[in-house]
Design an enzyme around this catalytic site. Sequence first.
Site, mmCIF file in Angstrom:
data_model
loop_
_atom_site.group_PDB
_atom_site.id
_atom_site.type_symbol
_atom_site.label_atom_id
_atom_site.label_comp_id
_atom_site.label_asym_id
_atom_site.label_seq_id
_atom_site.Cartn_x
_atom_site.Cartn_y
_atom_site.Cartn_z
ATOM 1 N N GLU A 224 -28.774 -19.738 1.724
ATOM 2 C CA GLU A 224 -29.944 -20.060 2.550
ATOM 3 C C GLU A 224 -31.209 -19.435 1.972
ATOM 4 O O GLU A 224 -32.271 -20.076 1.945
ATOM 5 C CB GLU A 224 -29.717 -19.580 3.984
ATOM 6 C CG GLU A 224 -28.699 -20.383 4.769
ATOM 7 C CD GLU A 224 -28.651 -19.965 6.221
ATOM 8 O OE1 GLU A 224 -29.639 -19.375 6.712
ATOM 9 O OE2 GLU A 224 -27.627 -20.222 6.882
ATOM 10 N N SER A 288 -11.068 -21.001 -6.351
ATOM 11 C CA SER A 288 -9.617 -20.992 -6.449
ATOM 12 C C SER A 288 -9.122 -22.401 -6.705
ATOM 13 O O SER A 288 -9.863 -23.377 -6.552
ATOM 14 C CB SER A 288 -8.983 -20.458 -5.149
ATOM 15 O OG SER A 288 -9.595 -19.263 -4.720
ATOM 16 N N ASP A 360 -19.389 -23.223 6.309
ATOM 17 C CA ASP A 360 -20.719 -22.637 6.538
ATOM 18 C C ASP A 360 -20.654 -21.760 7.779
ATOM 19 O O ASP A 360 -20.952 -22.184 8.896
ATOM 20 C CB ASP A 360 -21.765 -23.737 6.700
ATOM 21 C CG ASP A 360 -23.186 -23.183 6.743
ATOM 22 O OD1 ASP A 360 -23.340 -21.946 6.684
ATOM 23 O OD2 ASP A 360 -24.130 -23.979 6.836
ATOM 24 N N ASP A 363 -25.488 -17.924 9.418
ATOM 25 C CA ASP A 363 -26.856 -18.420 9.585
ATOM 26 C C ASP A 363 -27.811 -17.236 9.635
ATOM 27 O O ASP A 363 -27.529 -16.221 10.295
ATOM 28 C CB ASP A 363 -27.014 -19.223 10.878
ATOM 29 C CG ASP A 363 -26.761 -20.712 10.684
ATOM 30 O OD1 ASP A 363 -26.635 -21.142 9.514
ATOM 31 O OD2 ASP A 363 -26.690 -21.449 11.684
#
Length: 848
Positions: A224, A288, A360, A363
């Site tokens: 971000e 991975s 995700d 934040d």
Amino acid sequence: MLFGTGFRPALNQVKAAATAKLCNGWSIGVVTLFIWLARIFLGLGALFLLALALVWYLASGSLPEYDNRVEVAGLTSRVEIVRDRNAVPHIFGETNEDVYFGLGYAHAQDRLWQMTMLRRTAQGRLSELFGEATFDIDLLLRNLDLYGVARQMVANQSEETQAALRAYSAGVNARLGEVREEALGRGSPEFFLFSREISPWTPTDSIAVNRVMALQLSGHAGYEVRRAELSLLLDPERLRDVMPEAPRLATVGQPEFADLFDMQPSNTPLPERHAFDPVQDYGMAGASNAWAVDATRSASDSTLLASDPHLGLSAPSVWMLARLEFPDGGAIGGTIPGIPGIIAGRNEDFAWGLTTAYTDDQDLYIERLNPDDSSQYLTPDGYAQIETQDVLIGVGDEPARTVTLRRTRHGPVLPGTAFGADRITPPGHIAALAWTALDPSDRSMDTLIELQHARNISEGRAALEGLIAPSQNFTMADANSVAFVVGGKAPLRQDTHQGQGRMPVPGWVAQNDWQGYVPADQMPAIIDPRSGIVLNTNNRTTDREFPYHVSFVWGDTQRIQRARRLLTEREFHTADSFVEAQTDTVSQTARILLPLIGRDLWWTGSPVEDDALSPLRRVALERLAEWNGEMNEHGPEGLIYAAWVRHLQRNLVRDDLGGAMADRMTRLEPLFIERVFRDIDGASAWCDITTSQAVETCSDMALRALNDALAELRDKYGARVESWQWGDAHLAMQEHEVLGRIPGVALIASIVQPTGGGDDTLMRGRLSGEQPNPYANVHASGLRFVVDFGDPENSRYIISTGQSGHLLSRHYDDLSVLWRRGEYIPMSLNEERARADAIGVTVLAPRS
């Protein structure tokens, strides 16, 4: 008689020779000085040897004795730890708790320093040992309060898990007690450098280690910040070039950072990263591979599974192999010292592997402070008080420092330069982090314990129900089926969320708040696919649109192409074909990019001007024209390619982004180079250097970058291309965080060896991108294993160093050569095979 019987006659000869010199005019004072200098030199040599012998004696005292019998408190019955020839512990006990006790004891035998450093990291107490160098790490970890979250999580685990945590802690503490009682060199050589006592291990410590691993595997906050910074410098089209989306992912419009905040671009260089810092650099949060095939694609008429989780390299490895024999059956695979159980591996009926899901889960919220009272911040309902707490942080021998921790309704306020948030936080604001791993209702330890006892995919999926973070992709196989399931929770954002999880947002805008978690049935899962194959390389796992999209950022767009080809072009697979794929060093990225960047430079004759680099350029281009993209450690082609694209990317972005930001783009972004040279949406504009009067083409930039690369390689490796070897530059840097920084000691404490592979090969070796070793291998598969349920006892495993964390142990680095060569060791659940080649059996008996 330290120097033997010949010492005194030799000294007498020196005296006689010196006396003879008097006849040639030497003064008696010079002779005396000479004699005393000889005595001092010999005395210092004797003291050095004595000191070296003392250090060796004390350090070797902490080497674990594998063939031993120890009476310990906390056991209900006898436990045996059978060490096979590779020092892998096979732990046998009559109850689950006794087995976990044995694992705690074995971990503390071999990896005590590593465990305590992970615990100190979680506690924010590194600076007590390392002073100012780790203060910022401690400050961040205290603000995140990972240890406090872990303490709350203990009570939320099942009774079975809590019992396992207690038993594991008792095993660790039994080893600590033995070290104290028997004076076993403090348990590890590193502790002789520090005077702190080692606190007893607790269940909270194990969960705290798990939280540190979650931090290492979460990179969205850094993403971000990067996107916000670049959006202040670039228009949306060019931003899509340098931060491209994974192919076929639906694009959703959103405002840019400058539309949300009145900010100017920052030119602040990145602070130097410390070895103990759990916050990963951008693009290094995890990578991975894992895949599995069912019986229809297997030569053994049963399922196969392969997994190789990638983390930052270190000595010792993050991973340690172990086998746990529970009353209901055994489990075998990779463990992480400090955590009670098999993280990835198999039991008699079920196997599971891991890849980072890139969910995700973070934040950043920019909170507006009250201009009249900086202890308040703006919310949708007006100003609210910032929660504060004063804590003490020890810094070496200095008096402890009092720091104030702050928290808003979204989460902890980030201090200093954490995640780089200071570079995008306007004056009069603060940045707070919302992160799923800070939810104390997480039951990830339950998931770990239950996976070891699952007997099929259905039970394996059920084990994931309590997992919140770290979110992982689980590749599963039982005797009949294969599956791919995204485990963990993703925040549920509103459709109107201003940043969509892609950049920091105003914390006072209600539409930016999370609405709980995405329902589990909305997370990606594939069970028994018609193709018979499940495969993941950190690539995109869903085409769903925001907010059920899982992520806009993925860890791979390149390896998946090579893996898909290797797995689908072969009708039937074996364990050998899985090993071949797992250790494949062909770069599909190189195969794509080289024809694009070199299309105007391949030649017969001389279409480019003659200069000092012409001979090198001719040979380099000829070799690359015949190259198949295999990043072999013994050839020069991988080195030429890696240097060429490194200089090319740097030259393309430097004038548009400025020096400081360009310096942060140290690792190859393949989709960016491809967009530029295919001129997707006008991306070829990057080729023109805006500060020059001429209009440069992409061919010009390719030639300039090739010349820069060849000049660099010539200066470092000589003027003959044929003598260059990729492995000389692509050294696997498995460094000890402390001893690896001490001259001389580093030669034995750090494991450095040439390796093949690269950024985008299946046998991945991520480049550091930073001086003085920009091509060094710093992030790779510390654990690899392959399971064939048609012949499960011949399953194969390897870790990147050795089982022991003790630098004087022969098992400190004995597996590293096998790992480098793409070889494996067998690990069996057959007790007779384990005992047949045992190098020692430790018997733990209940203390009467």
